[in-house]
Write a protein that holds these residues in place. Structure first.
Motif, PDB file in Angstrom:
ATOM      1  N   TYR A  25       0.831  -1.201   0.000  1.00  0.00           N
ATOM      2  CA  TYR A  25       0.000   0.000   0.000  1.00  0.00           C
ATOM      3  C   TYR A  25       0.867   1.253   0.000  1.00  0.00           C
ATOM      4  N   TYR A  26       1.911   1.277   0.840  1.00  0.00           N
ATOM      5  CA  TYR A  26       2.787   2.442   0.942  1.00  0.00           C
ATOM      6  C   TYR A  26       3.529   2.681  -0.370  1.00  0.00           C
ATOM      7  N   LEU A  27       4.033   1.610  -0.984  1.00  0.00           N
ATOM      8  CA  LEU A  27       4.740   1.758  -2.257  1.00  0.00           C
ATOM      9  C   LEU A  27       3.801   2.231  -3.356  1.00  0.00           C
ATOM     10  N   THR A  28       2.554   1.771  -3.339  1.00  0.00           N
ATOM     11  CA  THR A  28       1.576   2.208  -4.332  1.00  0.00           C
ATOM     12  C   THR A  28       1.284   3.691  -4.173  1.00  0.00           C
ATOM     13  N   ASN A  29       1.200   4.153  -2.938  1.00  0.00           N
ATOM     14  CA  ASN A  29       0.971   5.570  -2.683  1.00  0.00           C
ATOM     15  C   ASN A  29       2.149   6.408  -3.193  1.00  0.00           C
ATOM     16  N   ARG A  30       3.373   5.917  -2.985  1.00  0.00           N
ATOM     17  CA  ARG A  30       4.550   6.628  -3.488  1.00  0.00           C
ATOM     18  C   ARG A  30       4.588   6.644  -5.012  1.00  0.00           C
ATOM     19  N   VAL A  31       4.158   5.552  -5.634  1.00  0.00           N
ATOM     20  CA  VAL A  31       4.105   5.492  -7.100  1.00  0.00           C
ATOM     21  C   VAL A  31       3.148   6.542  -7.630  1.00  0.00           C
ATOM     22  N   LEU A  32       1.986   6.674  -7.004  1.00  0.00           N
ATOM     23  CA  LEU A  32       1.011   7.667  -7.448  1.00  0.00           C
ATOM     24  C   LEU A  32       1.547   9.090  -7.309  1.00  0.00           C
ATOM     25  N   LYS A  33       2.251   9.351  -6.213  1.00  0.00           N
ATOM     26  CA  LYS A  33       2.818  10.683  -6.025  1.00  0.00           C
ATOM     27  C   LYS A  33       3.909  10.976  -7.055  1.00  0.00           C
ATOM     28  N   LEU A  34       4.753   9.977  -7.317  1.00  0.00           N
ATOM     29  CA  LEU A  34       5.831  10.186  -8.285  1.00  0.00           C
ATOM     30  C   LEU A  34       5.301  10.328  -9.708  1.00  0.00           C
ATOM     31  N   THR A  35       4.282   9.591 -10.071  1.00  0.00           N
ATOM     32  CA  THR A  35       3.732   9.744 -11.417  1.00  0.00           C
ATOM     33  C   THR A  35       3.090  11.111 -11.584  1.00  0.00           C
ATOM     34  N   ASP A  36       2.480  11.613 -10.528  1.00  0.00           N
ATOM     35  CA  ASP A  36       1.929  12.969 -10.581  1.00  0.00           C
ATOM     36  C   ASP A  36       3.046  13.993 -10.732  1.00  0.00           C
ATOM     37  N   HIS A  37       4.158  13.773 -10.032  1.00  0.00           N
ATOM     38  CA  HIS A  37       5.308  14.666 -10.147  1.00  0.00           C
ATOM     39  C   HIS A  37       5.904  14.617 -11.554  1.00  0.00           C
ATOM     40  N   LEU A  38       5.984  13.418 -12.118  1.00  0.00           N
ATOM     41  CA  LEU A  38       6.602  13.270 -13.433  1.00  0.00           C
ATOM     42  C   LEU A  38       5.723  13.802 -14.556  1.00  0.00           C
ATOM     43  N   LYS A  39       4.428  13.974 -14.297  1.00  0.00           N
ATOM     44  CA  LYS A  39       3.581  14.621 -15.303  1.00  0.00           C
ATOM     45  C   LYS A  39       3.960  16.083 -15.462  1.00  0.00           C
ATOM     46  N   LEU A  40       4.375  16.705 -14.364  1.00  0.00           N
ATOM     47  CA  LEU A  40       4.796  18.104 -14.424  1.00  0.00           C
ATOM     48  C   LEU A  40       6.240  18.259 -14.867  1.00  0.00           C
ATOM     49  N   HIS A  41       7.100  17.361 -14.408  1.00  0.00           N
ATOM     50  CA  HIS A  41       8.540  17.436 -14.681  1.00  0.00           C
ATOM     51  C   HIS A  41       8.956  16.184 -15.455  1.00  0.00           C
ATOM     52  N   SER A  42       8.728  16.192 -16.740  1.00  0.00           N
ATOM     53  CA  SER A  42       8.929  14.981 -17.536  1.00  0.00           C
ATOM     54  C   SER A  42      10.399  14.625 -17.732  1.00  0.00           C
ATOM     55  N   LYS A  43      11.309  15.555 -17.546  1.00  0.00           N
ATOM     56  CA  LYS A  43      12.729  15.260 -17.763  1.00  0.00           C
ATOM     57  C   LYS A  43      13.496  15.044 -16.472  1.00  0.00           C
ATOM     58  N   TYR A  45      14.982  12.732 -14.583  1.00  0.00           N
ATOM     59  CA  TYR A  45      15.375  11.342 -14.769  1.00  0.00           C
ATOM     60  C   TYR A  45      15.727  10.645 -13.462  1.00  0.00           C
ATOM     61  N   SER A  46      16.168  11.374 -12.454  1.00  0.00           N
ATOM     62  CA  SER A  46      16.464  10.725 -11.177  1.00  0.00           C
ATOM     63  C   SER A  46      15.174  10.283 -10.490  1.00  0.00           C
ATOM     64  N   SER A  47      14.126  11.067 -10.605  1.00  0.00           N
ATOM     65  CA  SER A  47      12.838  10.635 -10.061  1.00  0.00           C
ATOM     66  C   SER A  47      12.281   9.471 -10.864  1.00  0.00           C
ATOM     67  N   GLN A  48      12.544   9.464 -12.151  1.00  0.00           N
ATOM     68  CA  GLN A  48      12.086   8.371 -13.005  1.00  0.00           C
ATOM     69  C   GLN A  48      12.775   7.065 -12.608  1.00  0.00           C
ATOM     70  N   ARG A  49      14.061   7.154 -12.303  1.00  0.00           N
ATOM     71  CA  ARG A  49      14.800   5.968 -11.872  1.00  0.00           C
ATOM     72  C   ARG A  49      14.282   5.481 -10.524  1.00  0.00           C
ATOM     73  N   GLY A  50      13.986   6.404  -9.623  1.00  0.00           N
ATOM     74  CA  GLY A  50      13.419   6.029  -8.335  1.00  0.00           C
ATOM     75  C   GLY A  50      12.076   5.361  -8.484  1.00  0.00           C
ATOM     76  N   LEU A  51      11.278   5.833  -9.436  1.00  0.00           N
ATOM     77  CA  LEU A  51       9.985   5.219  -9.704  1.00  0.00           C
ATOM     78  C   LEU A  51      10.157   3.788 -10.187  1.00  0.00           C
ATOM     79  N   TRP A  52      11.122   3.560 -11.057  1.00  0.00           N
ATOM     80  CA  TRP A  52      11.373   2.202 -11.552  1.00  0.00           C
ATOM     81  C   TRP A  52      11.788   1.272 -10.415  1.00  0.00           C
ATOM     82  N   LYS A  53      12.612   1.782  -9.493  1.00  0.00           N
ATOM     83  CA  LYS A  53      13.043   0.967  -8.362  1.00  0.00           C
ATOM     84  C   LYS A  53      11.869   0.628  -7.448  1.00  0.00           C
ATOM     85  N   ILE A  54      10.992   1.598  -7.215  1.00  0.00           N
ATOM     86  CA  ILE A  54       9.818   1.363  -6.370  1.00  0.00           C
ATOM     87  C   ILE A  54       8.894   0.346  -7.025  1.00  0.00           C
TER      88      ILE A  54
END
Length: 88
Positions: A25-43, A45-54
């Motif tokens: 549940y906690y990881l899913t919540n973090r995924v949702l927050k990061l995808t929302d962040h990446l919609k605004l900041h598409s480039k 890449y460090s957040s994108q890598r963190g999302l892949w790890k999560i």
């Protein structure tokens, strides 16, 4: 950030913080927050890598849960509204 995307904490109690379901549940919540962040900041890449790890960690936990407790796995998938794992 829109609050309606994030999952409410009423799904699991605070006493279960170490349980497998709470970790997913906690990881899913973090995924949702990061995808929302990446919609605004598409480039960002460090957040994108963190999302892949999560996502990888969540996938490993979900496979373990599906092997050990199938009913709990299916109820958690339905509560969090995430896709089932692909079986090879």
């Amino acid at each position: 950030m829109s609050e309606k995307l994030f999952i409410g904490s009423s799904l699991l109690s605070k006493n279960q913080t170490g349980s497998l379901e709470f970790q997913i549940y906690y990881l899913t919540n973090r995924v949702l927050k990061l995808t929302d962040h990446l919609k605004l900041h598409s480039k960002d890449y460090s957040s994108q890598r963190g999302l892949w790890k999560i996502l990888g960690k969540r996938k490993r936990l979900l496979t373990y849960l599906s092997r050990t407790n199938l009913t709990s796995y299916e109820s958690l998938i339905n509560k969090l509204s995430i896709r089932k794992l692909k079986i090879r």
